[in-house]
Scaffold this motif. Structure first.
Motif, PDB file in Angstrom:
ATOM      1  N   ARG A 194     -12.673  37.179 -11.445  1.00  0.00           N
ATOM      2  CA  ARG A 194     -11.547  36.304 -11.072  1.00  0.00           C
ATOM      3  C   ARG A 194     -10.240  36.824 -11.650  1.00  0.00           C
ATOM      4  N   ALA A 195     -10.276  37.255 -12.902  1.00  0.00           N
ATOM      5  CA  ALA A 195      -9.072  37.798 -13.525  1.00  0.00           C
ATOM      6  C   ALA A 195      -8.665  39.106 -12.867  1.00  0.00           C
ATOM      7  N   ALA A 196      -9.641  39.941 -12.556  1.00  0.00           N
ATOM      8  CA  ALA A 196      -9.343  41.219 -11.895  1.00  0.00           C
ATOM      9  C   ALA A 196      -8.682  40.975 -10.546  1.00  0.00           C
ATOM     10  N   ALA A 197      -9.249  40.061  -9.764  1.00  0.00           N
ATOM     11  CA  ALA A 197      -8.679  39.768  -8.456  1.00  0.00           C
ATOM     12  C   ALA A 197      -7.268  39.181  -8.584  1.00  0.00           C
ATOM     13  N   ALA A 198      -7.077  38.321  -9.575  1.00  0.00           N
ATOM     14  CA  ALA A 198      -5.760  37.718  -9.775  1.00  0.00           C
ATOM     15  C   ALA A 198      -4.726  38.781 -10.132  1.00  0.00           C
ATOM     16  N   TYR A 199      -5.109  39.733 -10.987  1.00  0.00           N
ATOM     17  CA  TYR A 199      -4.156  40.787 -11.350  1.00  0.00           C
ATOM     18  C   TYR A 199      -3.836  41.670 -10.150  1.00  0.00           C
ATOM     19  N   ILE A 200      -4.851  42.107  -9.420  1.00  0.00           N
ATOM     20  CA  ILE A 200      -4.643  42.976  -8.269  1.00  0.00           C
ATOM     21  C   ILE A 200      -3.722  42.314  -7.253  1.00  0.00           C
ATOM     22  N   THR A 241      -1.293  40.237  -7.949  1.00  0.00           N
ATOM     23  CA  THR A 241       0.093  40.283  -8.437  1.00  0.00           C
ATOM     24  C   THR A 241       0.749  41.620  -8.127  1.00  0.00           C
ATOM     25  N   ARG A 242      -0.042  42.681  -7.981  1.00  0.00           N
ATOM     26  CA  ARG A 242       0.497  44.023  -7.697  1.00  0.00           C
ATOM     27  C   ARG A 242       0.446  44.342  -6.209  1.00  0.00           C
ATOM     28  N   GLN A 243       0.013  43.379  -5.407  1.00  0.00           N
ATOM     29  CA  GLN A 243      -0.089  43.561  -3.949  1.00  0.00           C
ATOM     30  C   GLN A 243      -0.985  44.756  -3.607  1.00  0.00           C
ATOM     31  N   LEU A 244      -2.120  44.821  -4.289  1.00  0.00           N
ATOM     32  CA  LEU A 244      -3.064  45.913  -4.101  1.00  0.00           C
ATOM     33  C   LEU A 244      -4.405  45.435  -3.543  1.00  0.00           C
ATOM     34  N   LEU A 264      -0.839  55.885  -8.211  1.00  0.00           N
ATOM     35  CA  LEU A 264      -2.100  56.616  -8.082  1.00  0.00           C
ATOM     36  C   LEU A 264      -3.043  55.882  -7.137  1.00  0.00           C
ATOM     37  N   ILE A 265      -3.149  54.590  -7.297  1.00  0.00           N
ATOM     38  CA  ILE A 265      -4.026  53.799  -6.431  1.00  0.00           C
ATOM     39  C   ILE A 265      -3.591  53.935  -4.976  1.00  0.00           C
TER      40      ILE A 265
END
Length: 235
Positions: free
Chosen positions: A128-134, A136-139, A108-109
């Motif tokens: 920081r956590a949001a950026a780290a997760y994004i 990991t998904r190459q987004l 969807l993104i």
């Protein structure tokens, strides 16, 4: 699956999407359950001698962000709340490698972005956590703006601060934006700025609070596939 008329009408004018992180994008604590983190946060609160700020029901709250917000509202010592916020940020960063993407979130993104929508993350989690997760998904290319919880806990949603910052960064008119969230606080923040809202509820336990907050049932999806189908059908 076909998208409802109400959903298509809600999405049609959208050019900017403000995404909550935990829920619509991923289950951040999937490998480190949030209720366990909440219990550990209560222990941290006790170590600071602040356990008297919470009643028995509140001590059992499975949402660590809600607990953090309560302590901030009731305790004037910012040094203590800053320490608790930093502790929670470390838990969120620890959780990132085991977080699970919400079904259909990644396609969807990418699809919405390819169609020209511009995104920001507006979350009560740590930026920081949001950026780290994004990452990991190459987004990262889809999310140039990430606004999350700061040490000023009064700015957590339902305060619209992070949404306001995102709208400003995107140069977005509120009427052309959409907040995609899974909590009543997301809806309340969006309403204060005149931003339309789409709720995501993966189960009844998530749906009921959204409806109680006033979100129309027609503006809640139980799967992001509904949004993806609507976009692919050209609305």
């Amino acid at each position: 699956m076909t998208a409802s008329k109400a959903l298509r009408e809600l999405l049609a004018p959208v050019r900017y999407v403000l995404w909550d992180l935990d829920g619509p994008i991923c289950r951040l604590f999937a490998g480190l359950p949030a209720n366990g983190v909440a219990r550990e946060l209560v222990k941290e609160i006790e170590r600071l001698g602040l356990d008297g700020l919470l009643d028995e029901e509140e001590r059992s709250d499975p949402d660590p962000q809600a607990l953090l917000h309560l302590v901030d509202q009731r305790h004037p010592d910012r040094a203590a709340t800053v320490r608790l916020e930093r502790w929670l940020t470390e838990q969120e960063l620890t959780a990132v490698p085991r977080a699970l993407p919400t079904p259909y979130a990644d396609p969807l993104i990418r699809t919405w972005s390819a169609l020209g929508a511009r995104f920001a993350i507006t979350t009560n989690n740590s930026a920081r956590a949001a950026a780290a997760y994004i990452e990991t998904r190459q987004l990262m290319g889809c999310f140039p703006y990430i606004y999350g919880r700061t040490e000023d806990l009064a700015r957590m949603k339902p305060d619209p601060h992070c949404l306001s910052r995102a709208l400003e960064a995107l140069a977005a008119q509120p009427s052309r934006a959409l907040m995609l969230g899974d909590a009543g606080t997301d809806y309340q923040a969006a309403r204060q700025l005149g931003v339309p809202f789409l709720g995501y509820a993966r189960d009844q336990a998530k749906l009921d609070p959204l409806l109680q907050a006033g979100v129309p049932r027609a503006h809640v999806v139980t799967s992001l596939e509904e949004v993806l189908v609507a976009l692919r059908s050209g609305l």
